[in-house]
Design a protein around this motif. Structure first.
Motif, short mmCIF file in Angstrom:
data_model
loop_
_atom_site.label_atom_id
_atom_site.label_comp_id
_atom_site.label_asym_id
_atom_site.label_seq_id
_atom_site.Cartn_x
_atom_site.Cartn_y
_atom_site.Cartn_z
N TYR A 1 4.54 -6.35 -5.40
CA TYR A 1 3.63 -5.23 -5.13
C TYR A 1 4.38 -3.90 -5.15
N PHE A 2 3.77 -2.91 -5.79
CA PHE A 2 4.31 -1.55 -5.81
C PHE A 2 3.18 -0.59 -5.46
N GLY A 3 3.37 0.21 -4.41
CA GLY A 3 2.39 1.22 -4.08
C GLY A 3 2.40 2.36 -5.09
N PHE A 4 1.40 3.22 -5.00
CA PHE A 4 1.27 4.31 -5.97
C PHE A 4 2.13 5.49 -5.56
N ASP A 5 2.89 6.00 -6.49
CA ASP A 5 3.74 7.16 -6.27
C ASP A 5 2.91 8.43 -6.51
N PRO A 6 2.72 9.26 -5.48
CA PRO A 6 1.90 10.47 -5.67
C PRO A 6 2.45 11.41 -6.74
N GLN A 7 3.74 11.28 -7.08
CA GLN A 7 4.29 12.12 -8.14
C GLN A 7 3.70 11.77 -9.50
N HIS A 8 3.02 10.64 -9.60
CA HIS A 8 2.46 10.18 -10.87
C HIS A 8 0.99 10.56 -11.05
N LEU A 9 0.44 11.31 -10.10
CA LEU A 9 -0.98 11.66 -10.21
C LEU A 9 -1.29 12.43 -11.49
N GLY A 10 -0.33 13.19 -11.97
CA GLY A 10 -0.60 14.00 -13.16
C GLY A 10 -0.50 13.23 -14.46
N SER A 11 -0.06 11.97 -14.42
CA SER A 11 0.14 11.23 -15.66
C SER A 11 -0.80 10.04 -15.83
N VAL A 12 -1.70 9.83 -14.87
CA VAL A 12 -2.72 8.80 -15.02
C VAL A 12 -4.06 9.49 -15.24
N GLN A 13 -4.93 8.82 -15.96
CA GLN A 13 -6.25 9.39 -16.18
C GLN A 13 -7.25 8.97 -15.12
N GLY A 14 -7.03 7.81 -14.55
CA GLY A 14 -7.96 7.33 -13.53
C GLY A 14 -7.28 6.40 -12.56
N ILE A 15 -7.94 6.18 -11.42
CA ILE A 15 -7.48 5.23 -10.41
C ILE A 15 -8.67 4.39 -9.98
N VAL A 16 -8.47 3.08 -9.99
CA VAL A 16 -9.45 2.16 -9.41
C VAL A 16 -8.87 1.65 -8.10
N HIS A 17 -9.57 1.90 -7.01
CA HIS A 17 -9.07 1.48 -5.70
C HIS A 17 -9.90 0.32 -5.18
N VAL A 18 -9.19 -0.75 -4.79
CA VAL A 18 -9.81 -1.94 -4.21
C VAL A 18 -9.38 -2.02 -2.76
N GLU A 19 -10.33 -2.17 -1.87
CA GLU A 19 -10.04 -2.08 -0.44
C GLU A 19 -9.09 -3.16 0.06
N ARG A 20 -9.30 -4.38 -0.40
CA ARG A 20 -8.55 -5.50 0.18
C ARG A 20 -8.36 -6.59 -0.86
N ILE A 21 -7.18 -7.21 -0.85
CA ILE A 21 -6.93 -8.38 -1.68
C ILE A 21 -6.57 -9.55 -0.80
N GLY A 22 -6.82 -10.75 -1.31
CA GLY A 22 -6.57 -11.96 -0.54
C GLY A 22 -5.19 -12.52 -0.80
N PRO A 23 -4.98 -13.78 -0.40
CA PRO A 23 -3.66 -14.40 -0.60
C PRO A 23 -3.38 -14.65 -2.08
N MET A 24 -2.12 -14.83 -2.39
CA MET A 24 -1.74 -15.14 -3.77
C MET A 24 -2.34 -16.47 -4.19
N ILE A 25 -2.86 -16.52 -5.41
CA ILE A 25 -3.30 -17.80 -5.94
C ILE A 25 -2.07 -18.61 -6.32
N PRO A 26 -2.15 -19.93 -6.32
CA PRO A 26 -0.98 -20.76 -6.64
C PRO A 26 -0.44 -20.46 -8.05
N SER A 27 0.87 -20.45 -8.18
CA SER A 27 1.50 -20.23 -9.47
C SER A 27 2.82 -20.98 -9.50
N PRO A 28 3.19 -21.55 -10.65
CA PRO A 28 4.46 -22.25 -10.74
C PRO A 28 5.66 -21.31 -10.79
N TYR A 29 5.45 -19.99 -10.88
CA TYR A 29 6.56 -19.06 -11.04
C TYR A 29 6.65 -18.12 -9.87
#
Length: 436
Positions: free
Chosen positions: A408-436
Motif C-alpha cells: 500500500y502507498f498513500g497519495f502524495d499531495p505533491q502529485h495533485l498537479g499530475s493526475v487528472q482524476g482521483i477515485v476515492h473508496v472509503e474502505r477496503i477489506g482483507p487481502m484475498i488469498p494469493s500464492p505470492y
C-alpha cells in the motif's frame, strides 16, 4: 473576506464543486465518467486507472463497473491489466468466443495468481458476453501488459522466442532468420534453470551472463529487427491480429533476455534496474496496444499506481539481508512522455482497511479531505479539487499512518498537479488469498 470565502475556508472542498458520487446505478456512473472525460483537454487514447494496493476486491470490482460504462458510452474497446502479456492471449481468445472452461482460462491466463480473484473472473465473463452479442468490429480485446515475471522469478524465453520465430519462418525468406528453431531450443535448455528464485537477489545464481544467453539476446534482437525490416511483407501476408501477436512475442523475448542479463549484474541499485527493465517492457506493450487500437477506440489500463503515475517511482525495499532505496521510471511516466495529453491518469485512494492495519485517514491528508466529501466512492477532477483546496487555504500533507499491507502507498499531495482524476473508496477489506 466574504461570508462565502469564510465558509469555504472552514469546510473545505464540496463534492458538488469538484466531482461526482459514484452511485450504485449505472446511470450515475456513466454520467460521472462522461462529465469527467468531457472536462479533459481532449479525450485520451489511453486512460490509466491505478490502485494503491493489490488484492483488495473493492477496487477491481469498481474497475469493472468503470470499464463497462466506458465501453457502452465512450467507445472503449480494450483493457490492459498488470498481468503476463503472453498468458493474457489465452483470455483474449476466450472472450472472443473461443473454447475453454472459465476455471482453466483464468488459471492459465493471469499471472501473480490473480485468476482466482472474483473480480477478474467477473470481467472475463462480462467481456465474453459482450462479444457474443456484438459484431466483430465492436469486439472487446483483453490484454496483459506486464512481462512473464513474478515477484521472485523471471520466466524462460522459450515460448516468446519460438512464437516469434515460427511466425517469421512462415512469412519471410528463411535465409533472413538469425537461427533455426532447433538452435533456439538448444540454447534455451531446460526451463527450470531460468526461473530460479535465488537469482533475484544473488547475481551469481543467475544464468543471464552465460554464453548461451548472450547468443539468445542477439537472436532475439535480430528477430525483433526483422519485424521492422519486413513489416510490409508481413502485413500483406497475415492478419493485423497475427502480426501484432507475433510482434508481442518478439518484444517479450528481447525484454525477458534483457531482464535476465540485468539479474546477472551485481549492483547496489539491483532492484531499481530490474524494476526499470520491467516497466520499460510494460511501456512498450502499452505503446503497441494504443497503436493497434487506434482505429477502434481508447484503451483502459489498470495496474498499481506505481506503474501508472507520471512521477518517478520510489520504494524502500527490505527483503531479508537485502536493502535498497528503489528509484525507477514506471510505465506511466514513460507513456506520458510518449503520448502527452493522449494519456490520462486517474489514481485510486482508500480511506481505511482495518484488516490490513490501516485506520481512518487523518484530517489534513489528501485521503482525509476526500473522506470529508461524504460517503463514497467518489470521483473528483484533480484540477478542480486542487483549486478548491487552495481557495480554502488547505495544504494537505502525506499520509503517515502505518499498515501491515506492504504493497500500500498513500497519495502524495505533491502529485495533485499530475493526475487528472482521483477515485476515492472509503474502505477496503482483507487481502484475498494469493500464492505470492
Amino acid at each position: 473576506m466574504t461570508d462565502a470565502d469564510q465558509l469555504a475556508t472552514a469546510t473545505g472542498p464540496r463534492l458538488a464543486d469538484v466531482g461526482w458520487r459514484l452511485g450504485a446505478g449505472a446511470d450515475d456512473l456513466a454520467d460521472a465518467l462522461t462529465s469527467f472525460l468531457g472536462g479533459l483537454a481532449r479525450p485520451p487514447r489511453l486512460l490509466g486507472l491505478g490502485e494503491p494496493t493489490h488484492l483488495a476486491e473493492e477496487l477491481p470490482l469498481l474497475r469493472n463497473r468503470v470499464f463497462e460504462q466506458l465501453v457502452e458510452h465512450a467507445g472503449y474497446r480494450s483493457i490492459a491489466l498488470e498481468s503476463d502479456c503472453l498468458a493474457a492471449l489465452t483470455v483474449d481468445d476466450y472472450v472472443a468466443g473461443g473454447p475453454g472452461e472459465l476455471d482453466e482460462v483464468v488459471a492459465a491466463g493471469f499471472s501473480h495468481g490473480w485468476g482466482a480473484a472474483p473480480s477478474n473472473r467477473e470481467l472475463v465473463v462480462w467481456m465474453r458476453r459482450w462479444n457474443a452479442a456484438h459484431d466483430p468490429e465492436d469486439r472487446l480485446r483483453f490484454t496483459g501488459f506486464d512481462g512473464p515475471l513474478e515477484i521472485a522469478t523471471a520466466a524462460s524465453p522459450r515460448a516468446a522466442l519460438l512464437g516469434a520465430h515460427a511466425f517469421l519462418a512462415a512469412h519471410v525468406d528463411p535465409a533472413l532468420l538469425p537461427a533455426d528453431a532447433a538452435t533456439i531450443e538448444r540454447l534455451v535448455g531446460a526451463d527450470d534453470r531460468w526461473d530460479r528464485p535465488e537469482a533475484m537477489m544473488d547475481a551469481a545464481r543467475s544464468i543471464g551472463a552465460d554464453p548461451e544467453v548472450v547468443e539468445l539476446r542477439l537472436i532475439a534482437d535480430d528477430l525483433l529487427g526483422l519485424f521492422v525490416s519486413q513489416l510490409p511483407e508481413l502485413v500483406a501476408a497475415a492478419s493485423a491480429r497475427a502480426v501484432d501477436r507475433a510482434h508481442l512475442h518478439a518484444r517479450t523475448a528481447a525484454g525477458l533476455l534483457r531482464y535476465h542479463a540485468t539479474m546477472a549484474v551485481d549492483s547496489p541499485r539491483r532492484m531499481s534496474r530490474l524494476s526499470g527493465r520491467r516497466d520499460a517492457m510494460m511501456a512498450d506493450n502499452l505503446a503497441a496496444l494504443v497503436e493497434a487500437e487506434s482505429d477502434r477506440g481508447p484503451t483502459l489500463v489498470y495496474a498499481h499506481n506505481t506503474h501508472l503515475k507520471r512521477e518517478i517511482s520510489t520504494m524502500q525495499l527490505d527483503w531479508g539481508p537485502f536493502t535498497e532505496k528503489m528509484l525507477w521510471w514506471g510505465a506511466g511516466a514513460i507513456t506520458a512522455t510518449r503520448l502527452g495529453e493522449d494519456y490520462a491518469f486517474v489514481t485510486m485512494t482508500v480511506g481505511s482497511g482495518p484488516e490490513r492495519g490501516l485506520g481512518a485517514p487523518a484530517p489534513g491528508t489528501v485521503e482525509g479531505e476526500l473522506a470529508a466529501l461524504g460517503e463514497g466512492p467518489v470521483l473528483v477532477d484533480a484540477r478542480r479539487f486542487a483549486a478548491a483546496l487552495r481557495a480554502s487555504s488547505r495544504r494537505p500533507v502525506a499520509r503517515e499512518d502505518t499498515t501491515t499491507d506492504r504493497g500500500y502507498f498513500g497519495f502524495d499531495p505533491q502529485h495533485l498537479g499530475s493526475v487528472q482524476g482521483i477515485v476515492h473508496v472509503e474502505r477496503i477489506g482483507p487481502m484475498i488469498p494469493s500464492p505470492y
